[in-house]
Write a protein that holds these residues in place. Structure first.
Motif, mmCIF file in Angstrom:
data_model
loop_
_atom_site.group_PDB
_atom_site.id
_atom_site.type_symbol
_atom_site.label_atom_id
_atom_site.label_comp_id
_atom_site.label_asym_id
_atom_site.label_seq_id
_atom_site.Cartn_x
_atom_site.Cartn_y
_atom_site.Cartn_z
ATOM 1 N N GLU A 123 -16.413 -29.916 -67.902
ATOM 2 C CA GLU A 123 -17.562 -29.134 -67.435
ATOM 3 C C GLU A 123 -17.180 -28.113 -66.362
ATOM 4 O O GLU A 123 -17.951 -27.825 -65.449
ATOM 5 C CB GLU A 123 -18.664 -30.067 -66.922
ATOM 6 N N PHE A 124 -15.960 -27.536 -66.484
ATOM 7 C CA PHE A 124 -15.494 -26.573 -65.477
ATOM 8 C C PHE A 124 -16.450 -25.392 -65.309
ATOM 9 O O PHE A 124 -16.606 -24.875 -64.208
ATOM 10 C CB PHE A 124 -14.073 -26.080 -65.803
ATOM 11 N N GLU A 125 -17.107 -24.989 -66.399
ATOM 12 C CA GLU A 125 -18.011 -23.832 -66.317
ATOM 13 C C GLU A 125 -19.168 -24.080 -65.352
ATOM 14 O O GLU A 125 -19.708 -23.145 -64.764
ATOM 15 C CB GLU A 125 -18.595 -23.475 -67.696
ATOM 16 N N GLU A 126 -19.551 -25.360 -65.199
ATOM 17 C CA GLU A 126 -20.654 -25.725 -64.314
ATOM 18 C C GLU A 126 -20.181 -26.204 -62.941
ATOM 19 O O GLU A 126 -20.897 -26.080 -61.958
ATOM 20 C CB GLU A 126 -21.507 -26.824 -64.966
ATOM 21 N N ARG A 127 -18.979 -26.756 -62.855
ATOM 22 C CA ARG A 127 -18.502 -27.367 -61.611
ATOM 23 C C ARG A 127 -17.712 -26.410 -60.718
ATOM 24 O O ARG A 127 -17.753 -26.528 -59.505
ATOM 25 C CB ARG A 127 -17.575 -28.552 -61.928
ATOM 26 N N ILE A 128 -16.960 -25.497 -61.335
ATOM 27 C CA ILE A 128 -16.005 -24.698 -60.557
ATOM 28 C C ILE A 128 -16.558 -23.321 -60.233
ATOM 29 O O ILE A 128 -17.059 -22.606 -61.100
ATOM 30 C CB ILE A 128 -14.665 -24.581 -61.305
ATOM 31 N N LEU A 163 -17.502 -17.961 -43.201
ATOM 32 C CA LEU A 163 -17.791 -17.530 -44.569
ATOM 33 C C LEU A 163 -17.373 -18.611 -45.572
ATOM 34 O O LEU A 163 -18.105 -18.908 -46.518
ATOM 35 C CB LEU A 163 -17.094 -16.205 -44.894
ATOM 36 N N ASN A 164 -16.220 -19.213 -45.354
ATOM 37 C CA ASN A 164 -15.795 -20.314 -46.229
ATOM 38 C C ASN A 164 -16.793 -21.464 -46.188
ATOM 39 O O ASN A 164 -17.164 -22.012 -47.227
ATOM 40 C CB ASN A 164 -14.405 -20.819 -45.814
ATOM 41 N N THR A 165 -17.248 -21.819 -44.984
ATOM 42 C CA THR A 165 -18.225 -22.902 -44.836
ATOM 43 C C THR A 165 -19.515 -22.561 -45.568
ATOM 44 O O THR A 165 -20.080 -23.399 -46.292
ATOM 45 C CB THR A 165 -18.514 -23.171 -43.344
ATOM 46 N N ALA A 166 -19.969 -21.322 -45.394
ATOM 47 C CA ALA A 166 -21.205 -20.892 -46.064
ATOM 48 C C ALA A 166 -21.078 -20.978 -47.579
ATOM 49 O O ALA A 166 -22.019 -21.409 -48.264
ATOM 50 C CB ALA A 166 -21.553 -19.466 -45.629
ATOM 51 N N MET A 167 -19.923 -20.599 -48.113
ATOM 52 C CA MET A 167 -19.730 -20.665 -49.572
ATOM 53 C C MET A 167 -19.718 -22.115 -50.056
ATOM 54 O O MET A 167 -20.319 -22.429 -51.086
ATOM 55 C CB MET A 167 -18.419 -19.982 -49.965
ATOM 56 N N LEU A 168 -19.038 -22.977 -49.329
ATOM 57 C CA LEU A 168 -19.016 -24.388 -49.711
ATOM 58 C C LEU A 168 -20.429 -24.960 -49.740
ATOM 59 O O LEU A 168 -20.793 -25.704 -50.663
ATOM 60 C CB LEU A 168 -18.133 -25.185 -48.746
ATOM 61 N N ARG A 169 -21.219 -24.600 -48.759
ATOM 62 C CA ARG A 169 -22.595 -25.103 -48.690
ATOM 63 C C ARG A 169 -23.494 -24.443 -49.735
ATOM 64 O O ARG A 169 -24.332 -25.106 -50.355
ATOM 65 C CB ARG A 169 -23.156 -24.889 -47.283
ATOM 66 N N GLN A 170 -23.344 -23.135 -49.917
ATOM 67 C CA GLN A 170 -24.155 -22.392 -50.884
ATOM 68 C C GLN A 170 -24.048 -22.990 -52.287
ATOM 69 O O GLN A 170 -25.036 -23.122 -53.000
ATOM 70 C CB GLN A 170 -23.712 -20.920 -50.917
ATOM 71 N N GLY A 172 -22.878 -26.049 -52.998
ATOM 72 C CA GLY A 172 -22.915 -27.511 -52.979
ATOM 73 C C GLY A 172 -21.577 -28.138 -53.347
ATOM 74 O O GLY A 172 -21.531 -29.125 -54.080
ATOM 75 N N CYS A 173 -20.503 -27.563 -52.838
ATOM 76 C CA CYS A 173 -19.158 -28.021 -53.209
ATOM 77 C C CYS A 173 -18.759 -29.291 -52.460
ATOM 78 O O CYS A 173 -18.962 -29.403 -51.254
ATOM 79 C CB CYS A 173 -18.127 -26.924 -52.943
ATOM 80 N N LYS A 174 -18.186 -30.195 -53.189
ATOM 81 C CA LYS A 174 -17.614 -31.413 -52.607
ATOM 82 C C LYS A 174 -16.101 -31.274 -52.472
ATOM 83 O O LYS A 174 -15.455 -32.080 -51.820
ATOM 84 C CB LYS A 174 -17.951 -32.618 -53.483
ATOM 85 N N TRP A 175 -15.531 -30.246 -53.121
ATOM 86 C CA TRP A 175 -14.089 -30.030 -53.126
ATOM 87 C C TRP A 175 -13.768 -28.556 -52.875
ATOM 88 O O TRP A 175 -14.488 -27.677 -53.336
ATOM 89 C CB TRP A 175 -13.485 -30.430 -54.481
ATOM 90 N N MET A 176 -12.677 -28.318 -52.182
ATOM 91 C CA MET A 176 -12.121 -26.970 -52.046
ATOM 92 C C MET A 176 -10.659 -27.063 -52.455
ATOM 93 O O MET A 176 -9.935 -27.946 -51.996
ATOM 94 C CB MET A 176 -12.208 -26.453 -50.611
ATOM 95 N N VAL A 177 -10.238 -26.168 -53.338
ATOM 96 C CA VAL A 177 -8.842 -26.124 -53.766
ATOM 97 C C VAL A 177 -8.224 -24.859 -53.198
ATOM 98 O O VAL A 177 -8.763 -23.754 -53.352
ATOM 99 C CB VAL A 177 -8.716 -26.122 -55.306
ATOM 100 N N THR A 178 -7.085 -25.018 -52.522
ATOM 101 C CA THR A 178 -6.389 -23.886 -51.922
ATOM 102 C C THR A 178 -4.891 -24.118 -52.000
ATOM 103 O O THR A 178 -4.432 -25.229 -52.266
ATOM 104 C CB THR A 178 -6.815 -23.700 -50.449
#
Length: 197
Positions: A123-128, A163-170, A172-178
């Motif tokens: 379900e990458f199209e919906e999760r990522i 900005l990174n924090t805002a994107m994670l919250r916007q 609803g991310c539980k994961w960040m890949v970097t």
């Protein structure tokens, strides 16, 4: 004179023009690099490529060996970080395999180069939510892989912690890949944002 080669017009735009500088936005093969070294006869070659441009770095090294030209490699300081809630993997494929065993949305900040690996995530199209450069060929490639709409974020970094924090919250991310891209790549700001979010 200084001869500067970038892989793209975008890379050229980041450097800008300067006196005594010849700037070329051409992606060169190993053979073309060697030919340019033979033509220009530089006293020194400086490899200042991105830390993850391993093939380009190897091509530059090979061209310098064949032409007996001195080479200096500039390497970013990756910095340090505490263990915290971080999972380290050695490749994009391993990151995708890890995410396949998890739930929740993902902010993917590794760029478009290895994006295809993440299509293996269920379900990458919906999760990522993939953050990539806003270049037409990048957008087209992402769309062809299935990353589109609000799941494709086209922006130029580096980005602030806020900005990174805002994107994670916007999203609803539980994961960040970097990638561990050091100070220049905005890694500390990503790490702090992930902790805060």
């Amino acid at each position: 004179e200084v001869f500067v080669f970038t892989a793209t017009e975008y890379g050229k735009s980041l450097i800008g023009e300067a006196e005594h500088m010849v700037l070329s936005p051409e992606r060169l093969s190993a053979e073309e690099m060697e030919e340019q070294i033979r033509i220009q006869k530089p006293d020194l070659v400086v490899d200042a490529t991105h830390p993850y441009a391993e093939l380009v770095t190897e091509n530059i090294r090979s061209a310098c060996i064949h032409t007996h030209t001195e080479l200096i490699r500039l390497v970013r300081d990756e910095g340090t970080w505490d263990g915290g809630d971080i999972t380290c993997v050695s490749s994009a494929k391993e990151a995708a395999e890890f995410l396949s065993r998890t739930e929740g949305n993902v902010l993917l900040t590794t760029g478009s180069k290895d994006l295809a690996e993440f299509t293996a995530v269920p379900e990458f199209e919906e999760r990522i939510y993939a953050r990539v450069l806003s270049l037409p060929d990048v957008v087209k490639s992402c769309d062809e892989m299935g990353f589109r709409g609000n799941h494709l974020i086209c922006m130029q970094g580096p980005f602030s912690k806020d900005l990174n924090t805002a994107m994670l919250r916007q999203y609803g991310c539980k994961w960040m890949v970097t990638k561990a891209s050091g100070m220049e790549g905005g890694f500390p700001e990503k790490l702090e944002a992930a902790k805060e979010a």
